[in-house]
Design a protein around this motif. Structure first.
Motif, PDB file in Angstrom:
ATOM      1  N   ALA A 154       0.827  -1.205   0.000  1.00  0.00           N
ATOM      2  CA  ALA A 154       0.000   0.000   0.000  1.00  0.00           C
ATOM      3  C   ALA A 154       0.864   1.258   0.000  1.00  0.00           C
ATOM      4  N   ASP A 155       1.983   1.231   0.711  1.00  0.00           N
ATOM      5  CA  ASP A 155       2.889   2.382   0.744  1.00  0.00           C
ATOM      6  C   ASP A 155       3.532   2.615  -0.615  1.00  0.00           C
ATOM      7  N   ARG A 156       3.902   1.539  -1.299  1.00  0.00           N
ATOM      8  CA  ARG A 156       4.525   1.687  -2.619  1.00  0.00           C
ATOM      9  C   ARG A 156       3.563   2.330  -3.609  1.00  0.00           C
ATOM     10  N   VAL A 157       2.326   1.850  -3.616  1.00  0.00           N
ATOM     11  CA  VAL A 157       1.339   2.409  -4.550  1.00  0.00           C
ATOM     12  C   VAL A 157       1.016   3.852  -4.168  1.00  0.00           C
ATOM     13  N   LEU A 158       0.867   4.110  -2.876  1.00  0.00           N
ATOM     14  CA  LEU A 158       0.554   5.470  -2.429  1.00  0.00           C
ATOM     15  C   LEU A 158       1.690   6.427  -2.756  1.00  0.00           C
ATOM     16  N   HIS A 159       2.912   5.986  -2.568  1.00  0.00           N
ATOM     17  CA  HIS A 159       4.057   6.844  -2.873  1.00  0.00           C
ATOM     18  C   HIS A 159       4.105   7.180  -4.363  1.00  0.00           C
ATOM     19  N   TYR A 160       3.834   6.187  -5.206  1.00  0.00           N
ATOM     20  CA  TYR A 160       3.804   6.467  -6.643  1.00  0.00           C
ATOM     21  C   TYR A 160       2.707   7.478  -6.962  1.00  0.00           C
ATOM     22  N   ALA A 161       1.540   7.318  -6.338  1.00  0.00           N
ATOM     23  CA  ALA A 161       0.435   8.240  -6.594  1.00  0.00           C
ATOM     24  C   ALA A 161       0.814   9.662  -6.197  1.00  0.00           C
ATOM     25  N   MET A 162       1.461   9.816  -5.051  1.00  0.00           N
ATOM     26  CA  MET A 162       1.877  11.149  -4.610  1.00  0.00           C
ATOM     27  C   MET A 162       2.908  11.753  -5.557  1.00  0.00           C
ATOM     28  N   THR A 163       3.862  10.944  -5.969  1.00  0.00           N
ATOM     29  CA  THR A 163       4.892  11.423  -6.896  1.00  0.00           C
ATOM     30  C   THR A 163       4.270  11.836  -8.224  1.00  0.00           C
ATOM     31  N   ALA A 164       3.335  11.031  -8.713  1.00  0.00           N
ATOM     32  CA  ALA A 164       2.689  11.340  -9.988  1.00  0.00           C
ATOM     33  C   ALA A 164       1.867  12.618  -9.901  1.00  0.00           C
ATOM     34  N   LEU A 165       1.157  12.814  -8.796  1.00  0.00           N
ATOM     35  CA  LEU A 165       0.371  14.031  -8.628  1.00  0.00           C
ATOM     36  C   LEU A 165       1.280  15.251  -8.538  1.00  0.00           C
ATOM     37  N   THR A 166       2.411  15.095  -7.870  1.00  0.00           N
ATOM     38  CA  THR A 166       3.375  16.199  -7.770  1.00  0.00           C
ATOM     39  C   THR A 166       3.905  16.576  -9.149  1.00  0.00           C
ATOM     40  N   GLN A 167       4.050  15.575 -10.013  1.00  0.00           N
ATOM     41  CA  GLN A 167       4.548  15.817 -11.370  1.00  0.00           C
ATOM     42  C   GLN A 167       3.464  16.311 -12.316  1.00  0.00           C
ATOM     43  N   GLY A 168       2.231  16.344 -11.836  1.00  0.00           N
ATOM     44  CA  GLY A 168       1.140  16.894 -12.637  1.00  0.00           C
ATOM     45  C   GLY A 168       0.515  15.917 -13.614  1.00  0.00           C
ATOM     46  N   ILE A 169       0.659  14.620 -13.391  1.00  0.00           N
ATOM     47  CA  ILE A 169       0.031  13.636 -14.278  1.00  0.00           C
ATOM     48  C   ILE A 169      -1.486  13.730 -14.127  1.00  0.00           C
ATOM     49  N   THR A 215      -5.486  13.027 -13.809  1.00  0.00           N
ATOM     50  CA  THR A 215      -6.139  12.063 -12.930  1.00  0.00           C
ATOM     51  C   THR A 215      -6.552  10.778 -13.648  1.00  0.00           C
ATOM     52  N   ALA A 216      -7.139  10.901 -14.826  1.00  0.00           N
ATOM     53  CA  ALA A 216      -7.666   9.724 -15.523  1.00  0.00           C
ATOM     54  C   ALA A 216      -6.580   8.683 -15.833  1.00  0.00           C
ATOM     55  N   PRO A 217      -5.503   9.070 -16.511  1.00  0.00           N
ATOM     56  CA  PRO A 217      -4.453   8.064 -16.753  1.00  0.00           C
ATOM     57  C   PRO A 217      -3.770   7.599 -15.475  1.00  0.00           C
ATOM     58  N   LEU A 218      -3.703   8.482 -14.482  1.00  0.00           N
ATOM     59  CA  LEU A 218      -3.081   8.097 -13.220  1.00  0.00           C
ATOM     60  C   LEU A 218      -3.897   7.001 -12.529  1.00  0.00           C
TER      61      LEU A 218
END
Length: 205
Positions: free
Chosen positions: A72-87, A89-92
């Motif tokens: 859960a931490d790995r997936v959550l960390h990726y989600a946070m990193t992706a949001l920070t990079q501006g990816i 929402t839909a593809p994320l």
């Protein structure tokens, strides 16, 4: 010189196979215990990371779970990193679903093997018993009535031993598979809960 299994006749091969399956089952159970024991951990850490994210401290939020090995931490960390990079929402969301599925596939590895052992071991034990009983009655027929009841009883208990061995192999495998599946379900819920909460926080900004 004979082996300890010689006295079991046709059931000996079944007993050897069941012994090998037992060793395999024990190895798989130990490996899955090591893998799955921490799979549902880190809830308080994720909660703190989400609170940091809600408060606007994205760096602190990512840092809290950056080195974690919990799915859960790995997936959550990726989600946070992706949001920070501006990816977007839909593809994320699609990528998060893919990563979550990959984590679950990894957690579920070898579980089917335990289930297979739990299913096959009793059948092998029953097969060994049937073969042993056939051998016992063949010996009785060849003796033409000269064999006493104790000889026949000895052949029968040796035949029944394979059924007991099959159950002894199957029961721990079945119990372990069930407990591991429940733990994997909790890990899946942790992944879904963490990501859903993050996306909800993000959507309110």
């Amino acid at each position: 010189m004979g082996t300890p299994f010689d006295s079991f006749g046709n059931s000996a091969a079944i007993l050897v196979l069941l012994a090998l399956m037992s060793l395999m089952s024990v190895g798989v159970i130990l490996a899955k215990l090591i893998q799955l024991w921490p799979a549902t951990a880190g809830r308080s850490n994720r909660t703190a990371a989400l609170q940091d994210w809600r408060g606007g401290d994205r760096t602190a939020a990512e840092r809290r779970i950056a080195s974690s090995k919990v799915p859960a931490d790995r997936v959550l960390h990726y989600a946070m990193t992706a949001l920070t990079q501006g990816i977007p929402t839909a593809p994320l969301e699609r990528e998060l679903e893919r990563r979550g599925n990959e984590e679950l596939i990894r957690l579920n590895s070898l579980i089917r093997l335990l289930e297979l052992i739990a299913m096959v071991a009793p059948l092998l034990g029953l097969l060994g018993t049937v073969l042993g009983m056939i051998q016992s009655f063949q010996d009785l027929e060849l003796a033409q009535g000269a064999a006493n009841a104790s000889v026949l009883a000895g052949g029968i208990w040796q035949a029944l031993l394979t059924t007991a061995a099959g159950l002894l192999v199957a029961i721990p495998a079945a119990v372990a598979a069930g407990l591991f599946a429940a733990r994997i379900d909790r890990a899946a819920q942790s992944i879904e809960s963490a990501v859903s909460e993050l996306m909800l926080i993000q959507s309110t900004r």
